[in-house]
Design a protein around this motif. Structure first.
Motif, PDB file in Angstrom:
ATOM      1  N   LEU A   1       7.177 -15.707  68.679  1.00  0.00           N
ATOM      2  CA  LEU A   1       7.539 -15.385  67.291  1.00  0.00           C
ATOM      3  C   LEU A   1       7.316 -13.923  66.935  1.00  0.00           C
ATOM      4  CD1 LEU A   1       6.492 -18.555  67.260  1.00  0.00           C
ATOM      5  CD2 LEU A   1       6.833 -18.277  64.816  1.00  0.00           C
TER       6      LEU A   1
ATOM      7  N   TYR B   1      18.444  -5.779  62.858  1.00  0.00           N
ATOM      8  CA  TYR B   1      17.589  -6.967  63.013  1.00  0.00           C
ATOM      9  C   TYR B   1      18.386  -8.119  63.651  1.00  0.00           C
ATOM     10  CZ  TYR B   1      14.989 -11.180  61.807  1.00  0.00           C
ATOM     11  OH  TYR B   1      14.332 -12.393  61.873  1.00  0.00           O
TER      12      TYR B   1
ATOM     13  N   ASN C   1      10.241  -8.358  61.489  1.00  0.00           N
ATOM     14  CA  ASN C   1      10.992  -9.410  60.825  1.00  0.00           C
ATOM     15  C   ASN C   1      11.491  -8.956  59.462  1.00  0.00           C
ATOM     16  OD1 ASN C   1      12.006 -11.885  59.996  1.00  0.00           O
ATOM     17  ND2 ASN C   1      10.058 -12.448  59.045  1.00  0.00           N
TER      18      ASN C   1
ATOM     19  N   ASP D   1      -1.115 -11.000  69.045  1.00  0.00           N
ATOM     20  CA  ASP D   1      -0.573 -10.362  67.836  1.00  0.00           C
ATOM     21  C   ASP D   1      -1.103  -8.943  67.757  1.00  0.00           C
ATOM     22  OD1 ASP D   1       0.080  -9.793  64.946  1.00  0.00           O
ATOM     23  OD2 ASP D   1       0.608 -11.929  64.996  1.00  0.00           O
TER      24      ASP D   1
ATOM     25  N   PHE E   1       3.202 -15.149  59.166  1.00  0.00           N
ATOM     26  CA  PHE E   1       3.454 -16.251  58.229  1.00  0.00           C
ATOM     27  C   PHE E   1       3.779 -17.561  58.977  1.00  0.00           C
ATOM     28  CE2 PHE E   1       7.480 -17.968  56.134  1.00  0.00           C
ATOM     29  CZ  PHE E   1       6.823 -19.006  55.500  1.00  0.00           C
ATOM     30  N   ILE E   2       4.880 -17.587  59.705  1.00  0.00           N
ATOM     31  CA  ILE E   2       5.271 -18.836  60.375  1.00  0.00           C
ATOM     32  C   ILE E   2       4.308 -19.127  61.524  1.00  0.00           C
ATOM     33  CG2 ILE E   2       7.106 -20.052  61.623  1.00  0.00           C
ATOM     34  CD1 ILE E   2       9.134 -18.199  60.171  1.00  0.00           C
TER      35      ILE E   2
ATOM     36  N   LYS F   1      17.701  -9.930  67.298  1.00  0.00           N
ATOM     37  CA  LYS F   1      17.387 -11.352  67.504  1.00  0.00           C
ATOM     38  C   LYS F   1      18.401 -11.977  68.463  1.00  0.00           C
ATOM     39  CE  LYS F   1      14.264 -13.010  65.965  1.00  0.00           C
ATOM     40  NZ  LYS F   1      12.813 -12.898  66.337  1.00  0.00           N
TER      41      LYS F   1
ATOM     42  N   VAL G   1      13.087 -19.091  55.838  1.00  0.00           N
ATOM     43  CA  VAL G   1      11.855 -19.892  55.811  1.00  0.00           C
ATOM     44  C   VAL G   1      10.969 -19.394  54.662  1.00  0.00           C
ATOM     45  CG1 VAL G   1       9.932 -20.725  57.207  1.00  0.00           C
ATOM     46  CG2 VAL G   1      12.041 -19.949  58.329  1.00  0.00           C
TER      47      VAL G   1
ATOM     48  N   THR H   1       2.100  -6.846  60.846  1.00  0.00           N
ATOM     49  CA  THR H   1       2.297  -7.508  59.547  1.00  0.00           C
ATOM     50  C   THR H   1       1.400  -8.737  59.420  1.00  0.00           C
ATOM     51  OG1 THR H   1       4.150  -8.773  60.452  1.00  0.00           O
ATOM     52  CG2 THR H   1       4.706  -6.770  59.241  1.00  0.00           C
ATOM     53  N   GLY H   2       0.973  -9.306  60.528  1.00  0.00           N
ATOM     54  CA  GLY H   2       0.075 -10.458  60.491  1.00  0.00           C
ATOM     55  C   GLY H   2      -1.345 -10.032  60.129  1.00  0.00           C
TER      56      GLY H   2
HETATM   57  N1  LIG Z   1      10.620 -15.795  57.747  1.00  0.00           N
HETATM   58  C1  LIG Z   1      11.889 -16.148  57.951  1.00  0.00           C
HETATM   59  O1  LIG Z   1      12.595 -16.555  57.013  1.00  0.00           O
HETATM   60  C2  LIG Z   1      12.493 -16.087  59.329  1.00  0.00           C
HETATM   61  C3  LIG Z   1      13.845 -16.458  59.468  1.00  0.00           C
HETATM   62  C4  LIG Z   1      14.418 -16.388  60.726  1.00  0.00           C
HETATM   63  C5  LIG Z   1      13.672 -16.016  61.828  1.00  0.00           C
HETATM   64  N2  LIG Z   1      12.367 -15.655  61.669  1.00  0.00           N
HETATM   65  C6  LIG Z   1      11.623 -15.243  62.865  1.00  0.00           C
HETATM   66  O2  LIG Z   1      10.394 -15.953  62.898  1.00  0.00           O
HETATM   67  C7  LIG Z   1       9.383 -15.143  63.493  1.00  0.00           C
HETATM   68  C8  LIG Z   1       8.154 -15.069  62.605  1.00  0.00           C
HETATM   69  O3  LIG Z   1       8.519 -14.515  61.359  1.00  0.00           O
HETATM   70  P1  LIG Z   1       7.518 -14.443  60.110  1.00  0.00           P
HETATM   71  O4  LIG Z   1       8.324 -14.673  58.900  1.00  0.00           O
HETATM   72  O5  LIG Z   1       6.334 -15.273  60.373  1.00  0.00           O
HETATM   73  O6  LIG Z   1       7.159 -12.883  60.129  1.00  0.00           O
HETATM   74  P2  LIG Z   1       5.736 -12.156  60.174  1.00  0.00           P
HETATM   75  O7  LIG Z   1       6.024 -10.694  60.042  1.00  0.00           O
HETATM   76  O8  LIG Z   1       4.810 -12.781  59.203  1.00  0.00           O
HETATM   77  O9  LIG Z   1       5.232 -12.487  61.639  1.00  0.00           O
HETATM   78  C9  LIG Z   1       5.508 -11.683  62.765  1.00  0.00           C
HETATM   79  C10 LIG Z   1       4.206 -11.529  63.530  1.00  0.00           C
HETATM   80  O10 LIG Z   1       4.466 -10.774  64.711  1.00  0.00           O
HETATM   81  C11 LIG Z   1       3.460  -9.770  64.836  1.00  0.00           C
HETATM   82  N3  LIG Z   1       4.059  -8.662  65.580  1.00  0.00           N
HETATM   83  C12 LIG Z   1       5.036  -7.812  65.171  1.00  0.00           C
HETATM   84  N4  LIG Z   1       5.307  -6.917  66.137  1.00  0.00           N
HETATM   85  C13 LIG Z   1       4.504  -7.218  67.175  1.00  0.00           C
HETATM   86  C14 LIG Z   1       4.312  -6.655  68.466  1.00  0.00           C
HETATM   87  N5  LIG Z   1       5.027  -5.580  68.865  1.00  0.00           N
HETATM   88  N6  LIG Z   1       3.397  -7.207  69.289  1.00  0.00           N
HETATM   89  C15 LIG Z   1       2.658  -8.276  68.889  1.00  0.00           C
HETATM   90  N7  LIG Z   1       2.778  -8.841  67.684  1.00  0.00           N
HETATM   91  C16 LIG Z   1       3.690  -8.325  66.840  1.00  0.00           C
HETATM   92  C17 LIG Z   1       3.095  -9.395  63.410  1.00  0.00           C
HETATM   93  O11 LIG Z   1       1.826  -8.780  63.295  1.00  0.00           O
HETATM   94  C18 LIG Z   1       3.139 -10.760  62.738  1.00  0.00           C
HETATM   95  O12 LIG Z   1       1.895 -11.432  62.849  1.00  0.00           O
HETATM   96  C19 LIG Z   1      10.039 -13.788  63.772  1.00  0.00           C
HETATM   97  O13 LIG Z   1      10.449 -13.766  65.124  1.00  0.00           O
HETATM   98  C20 LIG Z   1      11.242 -13.776  62.868  1.00  0.00           C
HETATM   99  O14 LIG Z   1      12.276 -12.945  63.379  1.00  0.00           O
HETATM  100  C21 LIG Z   1      11.760 -15.677  60.436  1.00  0.00           C
END
Ligand SMILES: NC(=O)c1ccc[n+]([C@@H]2O[C@H](COP(=O)([O-])OP(=O)(O)OC[C@H]3O[C@@H](n4cnc5c(N)ncnc54)[C@H](O)[C@@H]3O)[C@@H](O)[C@H]2O)c1
Length: 311
Positions: free
Chosen positions: A74, A142, A78, A31, A11-12, A146, A170, A35-36
């Protein structure tokens, strides 16, 4: 600039990748698509080099960082809820994965790494608003993972300069509406499907909802500002919204009068989470620009446009 975005199909990450590509940076994504999804990168597919692999795999990570000047890290498991079900996998990906990325970045001579941390590191600390200098007291695997990632960034000497960005709740287009969905995509999905919105607990708990483009802005600023190196910075809006208020905002944005059902409070949820963003304003020149009502409207509109692509 030559950059790597780990988790760039999420997502982000995908919102960041799209913006970096639009600014003519050379962008590589690492990636594992846990989840992506590839369709998140469709708008900039031709401009981005996508490497499928896991951040825990040192060989793949070494290939990913090769020739990169900046890494945005990132990739992570998550979800607070998932982390209770799979604490080991969460720590493996979020802590050891961060270590692998930093080690490889050091060997490859990466100049700076920007780490996606989370408001969940504050956990049970009663201080409000949240300030970076206060003691972290995570309440979930979690949050622990982090925080471990932050500490790994800060203890890797010598290594790339690191900037820790602590994101708060976010939301925005392409956020996963699946089983571990965050509250905004859950409420939007409920509005679309004509279902009731499930509120865990009283709904009087508050959060600092931050539109994804403001998080992207912070990441772009974190590439260059020299004094950002070694800092931990809250990235949010500085305004609190209760979950009950969010139901109203989603209702107004979608034109659907949402019925609410209250469920049990969830493990790891804190009562109030709002950020003091003074440090990010001062150090980065960060300034959030999107009001919640506007961000929710944009999210509802863009997700409706994207829906056919997601099948
Ligand atoms: N969404 C929020 O509100 C929020 C808040 C605080 C922090 N974050 C942090 O921001 C980052 C992105 O979060 P998001 O909301 O986009 O989540 P998301 O799950 O959409 O994105 C995470 C991405 O990481 C990839 N991934 C997971 N494990 C992996 C691995 N072992 N190797 C390679 N790729 C891997 C997933 O496929 C995905 O594309 C994360 O680090 C999360 O902890 C998010």
């Amino acid at each position: 600039m030559r950059v790597l975005v780990t988790g760039g199909a999420g997502f982000i990450g995908s919102n960041l990748v799209e913006r970096l590509a639009a600014c003519d940076h050379s962008v590589r994504v690492l990636d594992n698509f846990s989840t992506g999804v590839r369709s998140n990168l469709a708008p900039c597919h031709d401009d981005v080099d996508v490497l499928e692999g896991d951040v825990r795999d040192p060989d793949v990570v070494a290939r990913a960082v090769e020739g990169r000047e900046v890494v945005f890290h990132l990739a992570a498991v998550n979800s607070v809820q998932r982390s209770f079900e799979a604490p080991g996998a969460t720590l493996e990906t979020n802590a050891r994965g961060t270590l692998e990325v930093l080690r490889a970045a050091r060997r490859a001579g990466v100049r700076r790494l920007v780490y996606a941390s989370s408001s969940s590191v504050y956990g049970a600390n009663p201080g409000s608003p949240r300030r970076e200098g206060s003691e972290p007291q995570p309440l979930s695997p979690y949050g622990c993972s982090k925080l471990a990632g932050e500490r790994i960034c800060e203890s890797m000497e010598p290594g790339p300069e690191t900037v820790v960005l602590r994101y708060f709740n976010v939301y925005g287009p392409r956020q996963d509406g699946g089983s571990y969905a965050a509250v905004v995509p859950r409420f939007l999905a409920a509005a679309r499907a004509g279902n009731e919105a499930v509120v865990f607990g009283t709904g009087r708990q508050s959060r600092d909802f931050t539109f994804v483009s403001d998080v992207v802005q912070a990441n772009l600023l974190a590439i260059d500002v020299p004094q950002a190196a070694g800092q931990r910075l809250n990235i949010a809006t500085g305004s609190a919204t209760t979950i009950n208020e969010l139901v109203e905002v989603v209702g107004r944005a979608t034109g659907v009068d949402l019925d609410v059902r209250h469920g049990e409070p969830r493990a790891g949820d804190v009562a109030h989470s709002v950020a003091d963003i003074t440090a990010a304003r001062r150090v980065l020149g960060y300034a959030p620009t999107t009001e919640l009502a506007d961000g929710i409207r944009q999210t509802a509109l863009l997700d409706a446009e994207l829906a056919p692509a997601h099948g």
